[in-house]
Design an enzyme around this catalytic site. Sequence first.
Site, PDB file in Angstrom:
ATOM      1  N   LYS A 164      -4.196  17.590  -8.742  1.00  0.00           N
ATOM      2  CA  LYS A 164      -3.259  18.350  -9.569  1.00  0.00           C
ATOM      3  C   LYS A 164      -1.913  18.520  -8.875  1.00  0.00           C
ATOM      4  CE  LYS A 164      -6.854  21.226 -11.761  1.00  0.00           C
ATOM      5  NZ  LYS A 164      -6.733  20.707 -13.138  1.00  0.00           N
TER       6      LYS A 164
ATOM      7  N   GLY B 290     -14.333  22.733 -14.469  1.00  0.00           N
ATOM      8  CA  GLY B 290     -13.614  23.240 -13.314  1.00  0.00           C
ATOM      9  C   GLY B 290     -14.485  24.115 -12.445  1.00  0.00           C
TER      10      GLY B 290
END
Length: 295
Positions: A82, A236
């Site tokens: 990310k 996640g």
Amino acid sequence: MTNVTGTERVKRGMAEMQKGGVIMDVVNAEQARIAEEAGAVAVMALERVPADIRAAGGVSRMADPTIVEEVMGAVSIPVMAKCRIGHLVEARVLESLGVDYIDESEVLTPADEVYHLNKRDYTVPFVCGCRDIGEAARRIAEGAAMLRTKGEPGTGNIVEAVRHMRQVNAEIRQVASLREDELMTYAKNTGAPYEVLLEIKRLGRLPVVNFAAGGVATPADAALMMQLGADGVFVGSGIFKSENPEKFARAIVEATTHYEDYELIASLSKGLGNAMKGIEISTLLPEQRMQERGW
């Protein structure tokens, strides 16, 4: 990498290869190996899973490159990482490390509240979140090769991912029903680029894959999102914040693949232990809602 590697067609094709699979957040090599052994099609390398990012508060940034390289060295499946929304340099750093995909993610604190990255400038394919067709079309126009629902990360609450998937799919059906001379007004009202809407109308779907993300915590959650039309699932915090990560990982992978086999999903759900602790969305203040980041 050759010039061909960075073309839109190849980027979208790489993302298409993950279709039907589960992508899991991991913070070290051990977790990455657990994910790979459970059948994950890719892993997302980061310093903290979204639940821990939410709990810690403050500013959340790109992971230490050491963590990314550790994960890359531990598995043979694709590795994602990310970067902050609009952070040109974090994206270039991740590209230089050789990650397979970059997620320009609202889970991290945005670096730019006005501009998202021009993802066409990068060789590596990008993943981005969306809540509706306007956000989806804007990210596609910027060069995103894969989309995912934003959901509400780190909550273990599927309701927002459901809302976003249903919203996008309903609007796709609406676009498909419009005449071409009506699309410009629709583009104006939604902020969706006209050319992308034309492509959506022609295909009857988004031109890139759209995964579910943000709140998947159980095998049933994963199967639900697949039934609602997701092309795959990101998990996640749901794996490594559960009581038994190995069991949850395998069960979610199986439920994603066999999402209409209810007897199997029932069997997979037995004896898993406790899922991650969830958060009721209504208890979050507006500034605590990660889905509001980006536009």
